[in-house]
Design a protein around this motif. Structure first.
Motif, PDB file in Angstrom:
ATOM      1  N   CYS A  37      17.733  60.083  26.746  1.00 55.88           N
ATOM      2  CA  CYS A  37      18.259  61.430  26.972  1.00 55.88           C
ATOM      3  C   CYS A  37      17.294  62.296  27.787  1.00 55.88           C
ATOM      4  O   CYS A  37      17.719  63.235  28.470  1.00 55.88           O
ATOM      5  N   CYS A  40      18.174  62.308  31.428  1.00 57.02           N
ATOM      6  CA  CYS A  40      19.581  62.571  31.755  1.00 57.02           C
ATOM      7  C   CYS A  40      19.716  63.834  32.603  1.00 57.02           C
ATOM      8  O   CYS A  40      19.101  64.869  32.316  1.00 57.02           O
ATOM      9  N   ARG A  43      20.831  66.987  30.623  1.00 60.05           N
ATOM     10  CA  ARG A  43      20.112  67.346  29.401  1.00 60.05           C
ATOM     11  C   ARG A  43      19.977  68.857  29.216  1.00 60.05           C
ATOM     12  O   ARG A  43      19.925  69.344  28.086  1.00 60.05           O
ATOM     13  N   ARG A  47      23.971  68.546  27.382  1.00 59.63           N
ATOM     14  CA  ARG A  47      23.218  68.116  26.203  1.00 59.63           C
ATOM     15  C   ARG A  47      22.727  69.314  25.405  1.00 59.63           C
ATOM     16  O   ARG A  47      22.817  69.342  24.170  1.00 59.63           O
ATOM     17  N   CYS A  52      27.381  66.433  24.109  1.00 53.64           N
ATOM     18  CA  CYS A  52      27.258  64.976  24.149  1.00 53.64           C
ATOM     19  C   CYS A  52      26.321  64.573  23.021  1.00 53.64           C
ATOM     20  O   CYS A  52      25.597  65.417  22.475  1.00 53.64           O
ATOM     21  N   LYS A  53      26.353  63.304  22.687  1.00 57.63           N
ATOM     22  CA  LYS A  53      25.534  62.855  21.567  1.00 57.63           C
ATOM     23  C   LYS A  53      25.323  61.354  21.682  1.00 57.63           C
ATOM     24  O   LYS A  53      26.287  60.606  21.894  1.00 57.63           O
ATOM     25  N   PRO A  54      24.092  60.888  21.577  1.00 56.16           N
ATOM     26  CA  PRO A  54      23.835  59.450  21.655  1.00 56.16           C
ATOM     27  C   PRO A  54      24.657  58.679  20.624  1.00 56.16           C
ATOM     28  O   PRO A  54      24.843  59.129  19.496  1.00 56.16           O
ATOM     29  N   CYS A  58      28.510  59.563  25.412  1.00 56.08           N
ATOM     30  CA  CYS A  58      27.418  59.480  26.382  1.00 56.08           C
ATOM     31  C   CYS A  58      27.886  58.731  27.622  1.00 56.08           C
ATOM     32  O   CYS A  58      28.376  57.601  27.527  1.00 56.08           O
ATOM     33  N   HIS A  60      26.073  57.536  29.909  1.00 58.72           N
ATOM     34  CA  HIS A  60      25.137  56.477  30.284  1.00 58.72           C
ATOM     35  C   HIS A  60      25.266  55.235  29.405  1.00 58.72           C
ATOM     36  O   HIS A  60      24.716  54.186  29.726  1.00 58.72           O
ATOM     37  N   ASP A  61      25.979  55.355  28.296  1.00 57.18           N
ATOM     38  CA  ASP A  61      26.159  54.224  27.380  1.00 57.18           C
ATOM     39  C   ASP A  61      27.090  53.197  28.019  1.00 57.18           C
ATOM     40  O   ASP A  61      28.037  53.557  28.711  1.00 57.18           O
ATOM     41  N   ARG A  66      32.384  55.513  24.315  1.00 56.11           N
ATOM     42  CA  ARG A  66      31.419  56.611  24.353  1.00 56.11           C
ATOM     43  C   ARG A  66      31.462  57.318  25.707  1.00 56.11           C
ATOM     44  O   ARG A  66      31.324  58.544  25.783  1.00 56.11           O
ATOM     45  N   PHE A  70      32.650  61.265  26.297  1.00 53.67           N
ATOM     46  CA  PHE A  70      31.842  62.192  27.087  1.00 53.67           C
ATOM     47  C   PHE A  70      32.701  62.876  28.152  1.00 53.67           C
ATOM     48  O   PHE A  70      32.677  64.106  28.298  1.00 53.67           O
TER      49      PHE A  70
END
Length: 303
Positions: A37, A40, A43, A47, A52-54, A58, A60-61, A66, A70
């Protein structure tokens, strides 16, 4: 946009989606590296606002759900990721991206992305993908086109593409698909084809096609299927055929067909008896009515 509208537009993902059974318990990007993160680009915006939340939402996941959460939560970020190297990101972004950015994605190397663009762009823009090498793209094209534009796809190599066409082609063009090599496609045709062509499908080699035909033919037309070799077809015939033909079906070799025909004959007999009884008023009623209308000398009222 009011503060209330802004709040409704952006709902924090952890308030509506959490890690579910079966989802990966780690956050890895599309290359298999841990999601960071701290690096990112969102962020300090998304963020920081908790949007968003890991392991939940996300971009990027590598887990598609996910990414979807996002971009569903932050649709304005879609345009910025249309060139992302991971096809899942690009494909999901087509749902929210500006429509003016989508034509370029018709040339995307991934079929999921091309199909996503086809589903949102005006139908005619996707016509050139009728010969796309991937079936899912051609299915998307078939789901968008209408009328004569669908005809070239009616002979597509893939049966499911043809199935979509059979469900959407105008009724007067469906005779083009009456002899499709796939029975399921012909069934779709039989359910929609115009009545003037329906009888021609009563001799289809597949019994389920004939069954669909039997369910649409008129009671008089069903006589052509009385001797159909499949009992399911004959049973459907017995349920609706003109009563004049029920006697033949009452002697059918299959007990279920024969029973259906006999039940209908018996029901018709009972209805006939009931109709006669209801049409004839009680004798006493007639006498009383006549007596009440007579003068005292027993003559007619006009005497």
């Amino acid at each position: 946009m009011s503060a209330t509208d802004q709040e409704n537009k952006h709902t924090a993902p952890d308030a509506r989606a959490r890690l579910r059974p079966g989802e990966p318990s780690e956050a890895l990007d599309w290359l298999g590296s841990p999601v960071d993160c701290a690096t990112c680009a969102w962020r300090e915006g998304i963020r920081a606002q908790g949007l968003c939340k890991p392991m939940v939402a996300c971009v990027h996941d590598r887990y598609a759900k996910r990414i979807e959460r996002f971009l569903d939560t932050n649709p304005e970020a879609s345009d910025a990721v249309l060139a992302h190297p991971y096809f899942e990101v690009r494909a999901i972004a087509t749902k929210h991206a500006s429509i003016f950015r989508l034509p370029a994605l018709l040339n995307d190397p991934d079929p999921e992305v091309r199909a996503g663009a086809v589903m949102r762009l005006p139908a005619r823009q996707g016509m050139r993908l009728r010969t796309d090498p991937d079936r899912k793209v051609r299915v998307a094209v078939a789901a968008r086109l209408t009328g004569p534009d669908l005809v070239p796809l009616s002979t597509d190599d893939d049966y499911y593409v043809r199935m979509v066409v059979a469900r959407r082609l105008p009724h007067d063009m469906l005779p083009l698909m009456m002899h499709d090599p796939e029975a399921e496609v012909r069934r779709a045709v039989a359910r929609r084809i115009g009545e003037e062509w329906l009888m021609a499908m009563a001799w289809d080699v597949d019994p389920l096609v004939r069954l669909d035909v039997a369910r649409r033919l008129s009671a008089q037309q069903l006589a052509v299927l009385i001797e159909d070799p499949d009992m399911r077809v004959r049973h459907a015939v017995a349920e609706r055929i003109d009563p004049r033909h029920l006697s033949a079906l009452a002697a059918d070799d299959d007990p279920l067909v024969a029973e259906m025909a006999r039940d209908r004959l018996q029901r018709l007999d009972r209805e006939a008896d009931g109709t006669v009884a209801a049409a004839a008023p009680p004798a006493t009623g007639i006498v009383l009515a006549v007596d009440a209308s007579r003068p005292g000398n027993g003559g007619s009222p006009d005497a």
